[in-house]
Scaffold this motif. Structure first.
Motif, PDB file in Angstrom:
ATOM      1  N   ALA A 139      -9.656  -4.679  15.483  1.00 48.97           N
ATOM      2  CA  ALA A 139      -9.847  -3.572  14.313  1.00 48.97           C
ATOM      3  C   ALA A 139      -8.713  -3.866  13.200  1.00 48.97           C
ATOM      4  N   LEU A 140      -7.419  -3.833  13.793  1.00 50.54           N
ATOM      5  CA  LEU A 140      -6.288  -4.044  12.772  1.00 50.54           C
ATOM      6  C   LEU A 140      -6.426  -5.297  12.089  1.00 50.54           C
ATOM      7  N   VAL A 141      -6.749  -6.433  12.417  1.00 42.26           N
ATOM      8  CA  VAL A 141      -6.982  -7.434  11.652  1.00 42.26           C
ATOM      9  C   VAL A 141      -8.299  -7.801  11.199  1.00 42.26           C
ATOM     10  N   SER A 142      -9.172  -6.975  11.302  1.00 47.24           N
ATOM     11  CA  SER A 142     -10.577  -7.080  10.950  1.00 47.24           C
ATOM     12  C   SER A 142     -10.818  -7.141   9.413  1.00 47.24           C
ATOM     13  N   GLY A 143      -9.981  -6.751   8.636  1.00 44.99           N
ATOM     14  CA  GLY A 143     -10.174  -6.587   7.187  1.00 44.99           C
ATOM     15  C   GLY A 143     -10.723  -5.331   6.678  1.00 44.99           C
ATOM     16  N   SER A 144     -10.948  -4.261   7.523  1.00 43.10           N
ATOM     17  CA  SER A 144     -11.440  -3.041   7.329  1.00 43.10           C
ATOM     18  C   SER A 144     -10.410  -2.240   6.170  1.00 43.10           C
ATOM     19  N   GLU A 145     -10.986  -1.514   5.395  1.00 38.46           N
ATOM     20  CA  GLU A 145     -10.286  -0.823   4.240  1.00 38.46           C
ATOM     21  C   GLU A 145      -9.301   0.241   4.874  1.00 38.46           C
ATOM     22  N   TYR A 146      -9.713   0.632   6.179  1.00 36.24           N
ATOM     23  CA  TYR A 146      -8.915   1.932   6.795  1.00 36.24           C
ATOM     24  C   TYR A 146      -8.046   1.119   7.712  1.00 36.24           C
ATOM     25  N   SER A 147      -7.954  -0.045   7.996  1.00 37.51           N
ATOM     26  CA  SER A 147      -6.780  -0.616   8.802  1.00 37.51           C
ATOM     27  C   SER A 147      -5.484  -0.536   8.199  1.00 37.51           C
ATOM     28  N   ARG A 148      -4.441  -0.405   9.194  1.00 33.60           N
ATOM     29  CA  ARG A 148      -3.066  -0.398   8.608  1.00 33.60           C
ATOM     30  C   ARG A 148      -2.750  -1.469   7.921  1.00 33.60           C
ATOM     31  N   PHE A 149      -3.341  -2.670   8.247  1.00 37.17           N
ATOM     32  CA  PHE A 149      -3.255  -3.841   7.523  1.00 37.17           C
ATOM     33  C   PHE A 149      -4.557  -4.393   6.964  1.00 37.17           C
ATOM     34  N   SER A 150      -4.560  -3.656   5.904  1.00 37.97           N
ATOM     35  CA  SER A 150      -6.252  -3.802   5.259  1.00 37.97           C
ATOM     36  C   SER A 150      -6.456  -5.180   4.623  1.00 37.97           C
ATOM     37  N   GLY A 151      -5.218  -5.755   4.359  1.00 40.54           N
ATOM     38  CA  GLY A 151      -5.448  -7.054   3.583  1.00 40.54           C
ATOM     39  C   GLY A 151      -5.550  -8.116   4.437  1.00 40.54           C
ATOM     40  N   VAL A 152      -5.426  -7.947   5.710  1.00 39.95           N
ATOM     41  CA  VAL A 152      -5.466  -9.041   6.721  1.00 39.95           C
ATOM     42  C   VAL A 152      -7.018  -9.231   7.422  1.00 39.95           C
ATOM     43  N   GLN A 153      -7.583 -10.143   7.269  1.00 37.97           N
ATOM     44  CA  GLN A 153      -8.864 -10.597   7.851  1.00 37.97           C
ATOM     45  C   GLN A 153      -8.694 -11.863   8.662  1.00 37.97           C
ATOM     46  N   PHE A 154      -8.625 -11.784  10.056  1.00 38.91           N
ATOM     47  CA  PHE A 154      -8.793 -12.956  10.875  1.00 38.91           C
ATOM     48  C   PHE A 154     -10.199 -13.540  10.975  1.00 38.91           C
ATOM     49  N   PRO A 155     -10.304 -14.702  11.150  1.00 39.98           N
ATOM     50  CA  PRO A 155     -11.691 -15.039  11.674  1.00 39.98           C
ATOM     51  C   PRO A 155     -11.856 -14.763  13.111  1.00 39.98           C
TER      52      PRO A 155
END
Length: 592
Positions: free
Chosen positions: A301-317
């Motif tokens: 979830a933290l690397v999913s690209g969710s805007e509510y993630s602490r790392f919202s700018g990160v979206q892994f495949p």
């Protein structure tokens, strides 16, 4: 008077006495009456689930009674030695006939009682219901009038699996046909059960009664054991058919909610397989295993690209997110296992239980107030986007061969691939040198250590591998549910996933097996899903189920042979008879 008619002697066999003619007629007449009753009206109002008011059109519980009556009729015809049915009950044993008769009896009587209770009295029963109840009782009486399967043992004799003649050898083509028929039957049964409306709990209870007694009867005939033996000889073919049946399942469903149920079953079955490495193969009691599922879900979830993630700018495949979830769970598995795996038994169980609670409390406090803002505390990480794999958006419906596959059907296909990978890892690990070391540790750690096995290292590998498989399933679960929050990750909760659910799935299905946790997870997830009134009594239901299982089948529904030998004395195991369907009696061979 008893009927002393005998069948013509088979090659190499003496005459076999047939049961009393009156009992055979009673069973056959009752089965025919049960079938006929399903084409009559059972109640005057369509308010009862299934609409049992239509003449000539069985529905709901009537369909189940029809199937039970047909099975009873087949076993009745086998008593008459009808050609072509010898395979159904090779030894003409009494207990399978009794159990199929009980299947029809319980379904019909439950239907009658349910109609009277739900609608307010016996006045709501139409003639068809009375016919069904009377007719279904006749085969039970007839079966009890047959020669007792084990004189002097009372009802226990009917519930104890009889020794059947050893079946003749089939050709490879016939064996594959047998596996195909068994797989098709399992697919039809599962599809029908999952397709029952959640509001029709009466119909689902009838379905459970039919499945339990019919499966019990088939076990007594030896067909289930034979299917398992033949499948073991054709592992690749059987596994391919099972995978194909799972692929076909979404195409049989018009409601995407049923695909959602299938996805959740596969997720929890995959996690249960990982736990089976720890509990079933290595013998370590882990009461906080669900925490590893949570670690994988939060990491993804933290690397999913969710805007509510602490790392919202990160979206892994997806592949990178899956590796991240597995790696995070692996690290936590090693960190927890390294200082604790020198403990044994209850002490290890207490420590793992504590780890599960520590994980839930920690992610609950990482909200920016009680601790760093990483998991958003009780609110969790929401709005996790759907996966996009090679340009294929799993969140969008797709048309395939004229069938519309919804979002959950897409994730079901993904989970099938993940489950296949986990099954492959489990089987290869169990058959490897490390797998034999796990089993040696489980049997006797002191003796295994004396033989040169590094017990700590072997247990740590099992702990880490099981944790990483749970993390892989957690990666998919985070995207399926759109969010992750701390609430589900506890020892026992109102709904799965929780550690008690996963442990019960392994124990109920069969420790140390591949198909056991898959079956256990399916049963434990599907039953509360269809029987909504049980959700508040889930732990009570778990407790009752486990008590019954420990009493009657401690090795689980699908038994590992080594476990079966541990839990039963030699005399209690099913020993093949000394003659086959075509062999001479053992005494004749000995004399020769």
């Amino acid at each position: 008077m008893t009927d002393t008619t005998t069948t013509p002697p088979a090659a190499g066999r003496g005459p076999v006495p047939l049961p009393a003619a009156g009992a055979r007629l009673l069973i056959a007449a009752g089965a025919v009456g049960t079938i006929a009753s399903t084409f009559m009206s059972w109640t005057w109002t369509p308010d009862f689930p299934g609409d049992l008011t239509v003449y000539g059109y069985p529905a709901g519980l009537q369909v189940l009674a029809l199937v039970a009556g047909a099975l009873t009729l087949l076993f009745a015809l086998r008593l008459w030695d009808v050609p072509g049915l010898r395979w159904l009950n090779p030894g003409n044993a009494t207990s399978p006939v009794f159990l199929t008769a009980m299947a029809a009896f319980t379904v019909c009587w439950f239907a009658g009682i349910a109609i009277a209770v739900d609608l307010g009295g016996l006045v709501n029963l139409d003639p068809g219901a009375y016919v069904a109840m009377v007719a279904s009782a006749l085969p039970v009486v007839g079966a009890l009038a047959l020669p007792h399967p084990a004189p002097g043992t009372g009802l226990t004799g009917y519930l104890t699996k009889p020794a059947q003649p050893r079946p003749g050898k089939l050709s490879p083509l016939a064996e594959r046909g047998f596996i195909t028929a068994g797989t098709a039957l399992a697919l039809i049964t599962f599809t029908y059960g999952i397709g029952i409306d959640n509001d029709a709990s009466e119909t689902f209870i009838g379905f459970l009664l039919l499945v339990v007694f019919a499966t019990w009867a088939l076990m007594h005939t030896g067909l289930v054991d034979r299917y398992a033996t033949i499948s073991a000889h054709h592992k690749g073919f059987a596994a391919s058919l099972a995978f194909l049946a799972a692929v076909i399942f979404p195409f049989t469903q018009s409601d995407d909610h049923n695909a959602n149920v299938g996805v959740n079953i596969l997720i929890f079955a995959t996690v249960a397989l990982g736990l089976n490495i720890v509990v079933g193969l290595t013998g370590l009691l882990d009461l906080g295993y669900v925490a590893f599922l949570g670690v994988g879900a939060y990491a993804a979830a933290l690397v999913s690209g969710s805007e509510y993630s602490r790392f919202s700018g990160v979206q892994f495949p997806f592949w990178a997110a899956a590796l991240t979830g597995m790696a995070a769970s692996l690290v936590f598995g090693v960190l927890i296992g390294a200082p604790t795996l020198r403990l044994r038994g209850d002490y290890l169980a207490i420590v793992t239980l504590g780890f599960g609670e520590i994980f839930r409390i920690t992610v609950n406090n990482l909200d920016g107030d009680s601790g760093p803002n990483i998991t958003r505390g009780p609110n969790g990480i929401t709005q996790i986007p759907d996966l996009n794999i090679f340009g294929f958006n799993l969140g969008q419906p797709h048309e395939i061969a004229g069938f519309t596959l919804g979002r959950f059907a897409n994730y079901l296909f993904l989970m099938l691939i993940v489950t296949a990978i986990v099954v492959l890892v489990f089987t290869r690990a169990a058959d490897s040198r490390i797998g034999r070391s796990w089993i040696a540790i489980r049997e006797d750690e002191t003796a295994a250590t004396a033989m040169g096995i590094n017990g700590f290292r072997v247990k740590l590998v099992a702990f880490a591998l099981g944790a990483s498989l749970a993390g892989l399933a957690g990666t998919v679960m985070a995207h399926v549910n759109y969010s992750v929050n701390p609430q589900p990750y506890q020892f026992a909760g109102a709904a799965p996933p929780n550690s008690a659910f996963l442990l019960a799935a392994v124990v109920l299905g069969g420790m140390g097996t591949v198909s056991g946790p898959l079956l256990g997870a399916s049963v434990l997830y599907l039953v509360p899903e269809k029987l909504q009134f049980l959700q508040n009594y889930e732990l009570l239901a778990f407790g009752i189920a486990l008590i019954l299982l420990m009493r009657f089948r401690p090795e689980g529904i699908i038994a590992n042979r080594r476990r079966q030998l541990e839990f039963h004395e030699t005399g209690q195991l099913d020993v093949p008879a000394q003659k086959t369907l075509t062999d001479e009696p053992a005494a004749t061979k000995a004399g020769a």
